[in-house]
Scaffold this motif. Sequence first.
Motif, PDB file in Angstrom:
ATOM      1  N   VAL A 149       0.821  -1.208   0.000  1.00 19.53           N
ATOM      2  CA  VAL A 149       0.000   0.000   0.000  1.00 19.53           C
ATOM      3  C   VAL A 149       0.857   1.261   0.000  1.00 19.53           C
ATOM      4  CG1 VAL A 149      -0.287   0.338   2.487  1.00 19.53           C
ATOM      5  CG2 VAL A 149      -2.147   0.885   0.950  1.00 19.53           C
ATOM      6  N   ALA A 150       2.075   1.156   0.516  1.00 16.04           N
ATOM      7  CA  ALA A 150       2.956   2.328   0.596  1.00 16.04           C
ATOM      8  C   ALA A 150       3.224   2.889  -0.797  1.00 16.04           C
ATOM      9  CB  ALA A 150       4.270   1.960   1.286  1.00 16.04           C
ATOM     10  N   ARG A 151       3.251   2.020  -1.775  1.00 15.20           N
ATOM     11  CA  ARG A 151       3.571   2.446  -3.144  1.00 15.20           C
ATOM     12  C   ARG A 151       2.426   3.176  -3.821  1.00 15.20           C
ATOM     13  NH1 ARG A 151       6.039  -2.865  -3.311  1.00 15.20           N
ATOM     14  NH2 ARG A 151       4.199  -3.745  -4.292  1.00 15.20           N
ATOM     15  N   THR A 152       1.254   3.169  -3.188  1.00 17.07           N
ATOM     16  CA  THR A 152       0.082   3.780  -3.812  1.00 17.07           C
ATOM     17  C   THR A 152      -0.305   5.057  -3.062  1.00 17.07           C
ATOM     18  OG1 THR A 152      -1.582   2.777  -2.405  1.00 17.07           O
ATOM     19  CG2 THR A 152      -0.747   1.430  -4.213  1.00 17.07           C
ATOM     20  N   ASN A 153      -1.360   5.691  -3.528  1.00 20.51           N
ATOM     21  CA  ASN A 153      -1.882   6.868  -2.824  1.00 20.51           C
ATOM     22  C   ASN A 153      -3.171   6.543  -2.084  1.00 20.51           C
ATOM     23  OD1 ASN A 153      -0.256   9.172  -2.938  1.00 20.51           O
ATOM     24  ND2 ASN A 153      -0.645   9.350  -5.143  1.00 20.51           N
ATOM     25  N   ALA A 154      -3.510   5.281  -2.038  1.00 20.74           N
ATOM     26  CA  ALA A 154      -4.790   4.882  -1.449  1.00 20.74           C
ATOM     27  C   ALA A 154      -4.878   5.265   0.028  1.00 20.74           C
ATOM     28  CB  ALA A 154      -4.962   3.375  -1.587  1.00 20.74           C
ATOM     29  N   SER A 155      -6.094   5.570   0.464  1.00 21.84           N
ATOM     30  CA  SER A 155      -6.312   5.789   1.893  1.00 21.84           C
ATOM     31  C   SER A 155      -6.194   4.456   2.604  1.00 21.84           C
ATOM     32  CB  SER A 155      -7.708   6.362   2.142  1.00 21.84           C
ATOM     33  OG  SER A 155      -7.824   7.582   1.460  1.00 21.84           O
TER      34      SER A 155
ATOM     35  N   LEU B  32     -15.203  13.495   5.080  1.00 20.30           N
ATOM     36  CA  LEU B  32     -15.647  12.794   3.877  1.00 20.30           C
ATOM     37  C   LEU B  32     -15.349  13.641   2.641  1.00 20.30           C
ATOM     38  CD1 LEU B  32     -17.152  10.366   2.656  1.00 20.30           C
ATOM     39  CD2 LEU B  32     -19.267  11.685   2.881  1.00 20.30           C
ATOM     40  N   ARG B  33     -15.602  14.924   2.760  1.00 15.15           N
ATOM     41  CA  ARG B  33     -15.365  15.800   1.620  1.00 15.15           C
ATOM     42  C   ARG B  33     -13.869  15.858   1.285  1.00 15.15           C
ATOM     43  NH1 ARG B  33     -15.799  21.827   1.663  1.00 15.15           N
ATOM     44  NH2 ARG B  33     -15.252  22.447  -0.457  1.00 15.15           N
ATOM     45  N   VAL B  34     -13.029  15.918   2.297  1.00 15.53           N
ATOM     46  CA  VAL B  34     -11.581  15.939   2.025  1.00 15.53           C
ATOM     47  C   VAL B  34     -11.164  14.645   1.327  1.00 15.53           C
ATOM     48  CG1 VAL B  34      -9.273  16.226   2.987  1.00 15.53           C
ATOM     49  CG2 VAL B  34     -11.206  17.335   4.084  1.00 15.53           C
ATOM     50  N   LEU B  35     -11.733  13.543   1.805  1.00 14.63           N
ATOM     51  CA  LEU B  35     -11.382  12.270   1.183  1.00 14.63           C
ATOM     52  C   LEU B  35     -11.850  12.185  -0.251  1.00 14.63           C
ATOM     53  CD1 LEU B  35     -11.682  10.501   4.410  1.00 14.63           C
ATOM     54  CD2 LEU B  35     -10.380   9.325   2.651  1.00 14.63           C
ATOM     55  N   GLN B  36     -13.037  12.744  -0.501  1.00 15.41           N
ATOM     56  CA  GLN B  36     -13.590  12.638  -1.848  1.00 15.41           C
ATOM     57  C   GLN B  36     -12.991  13.651  -2.796  1.00 15.41           C
ATOM     58  OE1 GLN B  36     -17.747  12.914  -0.872  1.00 15.41           O
ATOM     59  NE2 GLN B  36     -18.082  10.752  -1.299  1.00 15.41           N
ATOM     60  N   GLU B  37     -12.889  14.898  -2.336  1.00 14.61           N
ATOM     61  CA  GLU B  37     -12.500  15.979  -3.233  1.00 14.61           C
ATOM     62  C   GLU B  37     -11.102  16.513  -2.973  1.00 14.61           C
ATOM     63  OE1 GLU B  37     -14.979  16.396  -5.238  1.00 14.61           O
ATOM     64  OE2 GLU B  37     -16.685  15.660  -4.073  1.00 14.61           O
ATOM     65  N   ARG B  38     -10.504  16.104  -1.852  1.00 13.26           N
ATOM     66  CA  ARG B  38      -9.223  16.665  -1.441  1.00 13.26           C
ATOM     67  C   ARG B  38      -9.306  18.189  -1.290  1.00 13.26           C
ATOM     68  NH1 ARG B  38      -8.352  12.084  -0.359  1.00 13.26           N
ATOM     69  NH2 ARG B  38      -6.466  10.877  -0.716  1.00 13.26           N
TER      70      ARG B  38
ATOM     71  N   ILE C 103      -9.492  25.382  -0.280  1.00 13.78           N
ATOM     72  CA  ILE C 103      -8.077  24.991  -0.315  1.00 13.78           C
ATOM     73  C   ILE C 103      -7.982  23.562  -0.815  1.00 13.78           C
ATOM     74  CG2 ILE C 103      -6.061  24.498   1.140  1.00 13.78           C
ATOM     75  CD1 ILE C 103      -7.077  26.760   2.987  1.00 13.78           C
ATOM     76  N   ARG C 104      -7.044  23.334  -1.704  1.00 10.06           N
ATOM     77  CA  ARG C 104      -6.840  21.964  -2.180  1.00 10.06           C
ATOM     78  C   ARG C 104      -5.524  21.424  -1.637  1.00 10.06           C
ATOM     79  NH1 ARG C 104     -10.099  19.879  -5.737  1.00 10.06           N
ATOM     80  NH2 ARG C 104      -8.599  18.221  -6.139  1.00 10.06           N
ATOM     81  N   VAL C 105      -5.542  20.184  -1.223  1.00 10.69           N
ATOM     82  CA  VAL C 105      -4.293  19.588  -0.740  1.00 10.69           C
ATOM     83  C   VAL C 105      -4.022  18.263  -1.422  1.00 10.69           C
ATOM     84  CG1 VAL C 105      -4.058  20.589   1.571  1.00 10.69           C
ATOM     85  CG2 VAL C 105      -5.528  18.588   1.222  1.00 10.69           C
ATOM     86  N   ASP C 106      -2.742  17.949  -1.481  1.00  6.85           N
ATOM     87  CA  ASP C 106      -2.314  16.656  -1.999  1.00  6.85           C
ATOM     88  C   ASP C 106      -1.690  15.910  -0.827  1.00  6.85           C
ATOM     89  OD1 ASP C 106      -1.116  14.514  -3.265  1.00  6.85           O
ATOM     90  OD2 ASP C 106       0.616  15.694  -3.915  1.00  6.85           O
TER      91      ASP C 106
ATOM     92  N   TYR D  37     -16.674   5.535   6.272  1.00  4.27           N
ATOM     93  CA  TYR D  37     -16.046   4.236   6.518  1.00  4.27           C
ATOM     94  C   TYR D  37     -15.563   3.617   5.208  1.00  4.27           C
ATOM     95  CZ  TYR D  37     -15.587  -0.742   7.485  1.00  4.27           C
ATOM     96  OH  TYR D  37     -15.129  -2.022   7.552  1.00  4.27           O
ATOM     97  N   TRP D  38     -16.429   3.599   4.208  1.00  6.40           N
ATOM     98  CA  TRP D  38     -16.042   2.945   2.945  1.00  6.40           C
ATOM     99  C   TRP D  38     -14.947   3.716   2.223  1.00  6.40           C
ATOM    100  CZ3 TRP D  38     -16.741  -1.844   2.970  1.00  6.40           C
ATOM    101  CH2 TRP D  38     -17.878  -2.396   3.549  1.00  6.40           C
ATOM    102  N   ARG D  39     -14.955   5.035   2.361  1.00 11.50           N
ATOM    103  CA  ARG D  39     -13.896   5.852   1.768  1.00 11.50           C
ATOM    104  C   ARG D  39     -12.538   5.564   2.403  1.00 11.50           C
ATOM    105  NH1 ARG D  39     -13.619   8.653  -3.000  1.00 11.50           N
ATOM    106  NH2 ARG D  39     -15.801   8.681  -3.604  1.00 11.50           N
TER     107      ARG D  39
END
Length: 358
Positions: free
Chosen positions: A36-42, A132-138, A149-152, A177-179
């Motif tokens: 998982v470290a190699r990805t950007n997944a939550s 949830l919004r941060v997770l969905q839209e960053r 504000i947008r974050v990466d 939870y699912w996010r």
Amino acid sequence: MYPPNRHAAPETGPPIPGLIGTSQAMEAVYQLTRKVARTNASVLLMGETGSGKEVIATAIHRLSNRASGPFVRVNCGALSESLLESELFGHVRGAFTGAVNNRTGRFEAAHTGTIFLDEINSTSLFLQVKLLRVLQEREFERVGDTATIRVDTRIVAASNRNLYDEVESERFREDLYWRLNVVPIVIPPLRMRREDVPALIAHFLKIYSERNEKHVVHIQPQAIEALQDYHWPGNVRELQNYVERAVTMADGDEFTIDLLPENVLGKKERRGGKIRGVDLDTLVYEVVQQGVNQLGTDEHHLHEKIVNRVEKELIVQVMQICNSVQTKAAGRLGINRNTLRSKLVEYNLEEKEEKADE
Ligand SMILES: Nc1ncnc2c1ncn2[C@@H]1O[C@H](COP(=O)(O)OP(=O)(O)O)[C@@H](O)[C@H]1O
Ligand SMILES: [Mg+2]
């Protein structure tokens, strides 16, 4: 309890620096961590307190291509809702009483890096909407501001409870939870990987010997045994504390059994009587895991060997409690008397039938 890791695989890789323990259960955790470290997944880390969620979170960061960016930890359990909100998202001057300056939030601080939301299970439902919004839209706004504000940032969250149980009891939003649960990593409690105990002791002995300028290099076998038998409600952190304490108190170069606290030596939690502090799911998990280990993964009669063995033991014990009175035992077990009788025959327990009835 926590569900077992879905992707548990036996394949091993290079060790992760700083992570001690080579049990199969931990190898599965390491493998998921590397992958998982190699990805950007939550990532959602679940495990009891002290089991190593934070060390895995930092490992994910270090092993990722964000390693040169910041690692920002926020303990969501330590702050009230409003403080946590401005801690996470920042605020602008005048947003609320006491907001005398603009403040950058932790999400912004974690830009190009990783944010570790520890104890996420204790966030309020209101903050869960914002998360949830941060997770969905960053994206998000600072408290009291309208500019978006947008974050990466990579999000790693941790829960010391089974988060799905929290969803079911409506304390945690299912959509969040699912996010979060894109990749769940479940860190097994120490009592389910007792084989890791000696290596962890050695690891902490070295650390605390150096730190205290002592030279505790030996450990009495009885001390290891007592530590391996203990049920570890506080997991690795608790073990770490006991080793630190022993090193501090040791007179010579040996970690002797008398340096262990009463509660470790005292009760043999696991033999006879009620087992304290361990729930039924944990016990079942442990029995099955150890049973499968013992029989080997190429065994083709796992169901028969384990389920039958457990059932037989259950019947033996309940028959004992009920003085071998079958109607009583059947009642306790909640099964039909004829069913019990046929099982007694099946398991060769019928000699106990003598006392069959009142
Ligand atoms: N596998 C491990 N190897 C070495 N140290 C560990 C390991 N797991 C946990 N620890 C240590 O135990 C303590 C508790 O770990 P931590 O990650 O803070 O647990 P949690 O976040 O689950 O409460 C920390 O000091 C950590 O360094
Ligand atoms: Mg922690």
